[in-house]
Design a protein around this motif. Structure first.
Motif, short mmCIF file in Angstrom:
data_model
loop_
_atom_site.label_atom_id
_atom_site.label_comp_id
_atom_site.label_asym_id
_atom_site.label_seq_id
_atom_site.Cartn_x
_atom_site.Cartn_y
_atom_site.Cartn_z
N GLU A 4 0.86 -1.19 0.00
CA GLU A 4 0.00 0.00 0.00
C GLU A 4 0.89 1.23 0.00
N ARG A 46 -2.95 0.35 -3.93
CA ARG A 46 -2.98 -0.81 -3.03
C ARG A 46 -3.06 -2.07 -3.89
N VAL A 91 -4.30 7.19 0.16
CA VAL A 91 -3.84 5.97 -0.51
C VAL A 91 -3.74 6.25 -2.00
N PRO A 106 -6.02 -4.97 2.27
CA PRO A 106 -5.34 -4.17 3.28
C PRO A 106 -4.70 -5.08 4.35
#
Length: 445
Positions: free
Chosen positions: A104, A115, A112, A119
């Motif tokens: 990430e 990614r 962000v 997560p």
């Protein structure tokens, strides 16, 4: 002073005794060869593990430095392409794919930018600050995604399996190396117990020095068996040659009596002949025990006792059977000799036989002869069965010329049948001397 097998002279310990844990450890270490080999292999495994662990600990700083330089390199590469989203994303995706990571990327405000995968569940495995000329551009954090990393238990399990495998292999190797020595020890014990036909067959273990040792043992056993066979043949020949002139002497004594010779001289000659015949019989019985020539078969104790009384010319009324089961297993000739010796001892040195009894003693069948003599002096109960022991001048009344082999032979015969001898004074006067036998045979049918 004679010391028992467990006596220690105790170097470094007061009173010659070691602490119990130390004695137990020393006896364990000094056990069979396979155990010592197993311990040595185990110790070498532990020493190897200690050396490897120490080396990994000493080199751990270098690994951490290398990991730090790799993180720094990755942060610099990411800073070079930070301003080009296409190149930046391509670099991140390539690293995530090659390293099996979920990555990430965030800008300086925490937004962000990219990614890959899911997560991170909790704290990331590592975080890289991305900077250029001291200016913070953003951060890149990474963690192993589900199914991508190895479970945490796999590494310890691998170590456990490896150690267990090495341990089993070391046990098998120790047993294989010690197997020839075990076979040789069993063969030596069997040969010492009188089984002269024992030989060693190492089979696939017959290699190197073990094969030479086994061959030497077999040659030694063959020579011993041959020599013992020659001695048995010589003994049979000598016994025949001795018994023949003794029988002739008895005939001559009877002829001298019939011719009107001196009766006193005839009686003396007959006693000497009988003494020689008894001595030859005892020597032959001892030789049979030395050679292990026992002919075991099912017998009846009452019949043995009856024949012994008839052989010694004593009335059958002296026999007292105090057990319901008189079955036994043994050599009829040797047991008959033992009973005859007991009766002769009581008649010659105990002032006459009171009874010959069959009874149970300590759960075993026992024969004992009771006499009407003065009894045994204190301390003579144990020495009565020693070879060539004639007793004290007072007490047993043994003749000065007796060799003291009769009761010693009784002890040997009893021990050959799994029993032992005993001697004690009777409350009503006189002595009780006898022997026990081993376990009785199981009931037939």
């Amino acid at each position: 002073m004679r010391h028992g097998p467990g006596h220690n002279h105790g170097h470094g310990h007061r009173g010659g005794r070691h602490p119990a844990p130390l004695r137990g450890f020393r006896s364990f270490v000094r056990g069979p060869l396979r155990r010592r080999l197993f311990l040595w292999v185990t110790a070498s495994m532990l020493a190897t593990g200690l050396v490897v662990g120490t080396g990994m600990t000493l080199t751990g700083g270098t690994w951490r430095q290398d990991a730090g330089r790799m993180r720094q390199f990755a942060a610099h590469r990411l800073a070079e392409v930070w301003d080009s989203p296409a190149q930046r994303d391509a670099l991140v995706r390539a690293a995530a794919t090659e390293l099996l990571l979920d990555v990430e990327v965030q800008d300086a405000t925490g937004a962000v930018l990219l990614r890959t995968g899911e997560p991170c569940d909790g704290e990331p495995d590592f975080t890289l600050p991305v900077e250029r000329a001291g200016q913070r551009l953003g951060t890149a954090s990474a963690c192993r995604g589900p199914g991508r990393g190895r479970p945490p238990w796999r590494a310890p399990l691998g170590w456990v399996l490896a150690i267990a495998t090495l341990w089993m292999v070391s046990g098998w190797l120790a047993r294989r190396l010690a197997r020839p020595m075990d076979l040789l020890a069993l063969a030596a014990r069997s040969l010492g117990e009188g089984r002269l036909d024992t030989r060693v067959d190492l089979g696939r273990h017959a290699t190197g020095e073990f094969a030479v040792l086994a061959s030497a043992f077999n040659e030694m056993a063959a020579r011993i068996e041959r020599q013992m066979g020659d001695q048995r043949e010589l003994l049979a020949t000598v016994s025949h040659e001795l018994r023949t002139p003794l029988a002739h002497l008895r005939v001559l004594v009877e002829l001298m009596r019939d011719a009107g010779g001196p009766e006193r001289m005839a009686e003396q000659m007959e006693r000497e002949v009988m003494e020689l015949d008894s001595l030859v019989g005892e020597l032959l019985a001892n030789s049979r025990l030395d050679f292990g020539q026992l002919t075991r078969r099912a017998l009846d104790g009452g019949e043995l006792a009856t024949r012994a009384l008839e052989r010694t010319g004593l009335p059958l009324e002296l026999l007292g059977v105090q057990v319901a089961d008189t079955r036994l297993e043994g050599d009829a000739t040797l047991l008959g000799r033992a009973l005859t010796n007991l009766l002769d001892n009581a008649r010659g040195h105990g002032q006459g036989v009171v009874a010959l009894r069959l009874l149970e003693r300590d759960g075993r069948l026992a024969f004992c002869v009771e006499d009407q003599g003065p009894g045994l002096p204190p301390g003579e109960e144990g020495r009565l069965f020693e070879a060539f022991y004639r007793g004290r001048a007072t007490g047993t009344g043994r003749e000065a010329g007796a060799l003291g082999l009769g009761l010693a032979l009784v002890k040997r015969i009893a021990q050959a049948h799994g029993g032992d001898t005993f001697a004690e004074n009777r409350a009503e006067g006189g002595a009780r001397v006898g022997f026990t036998l081993g376990p009785r045979p199981p009931p037939s049918g």
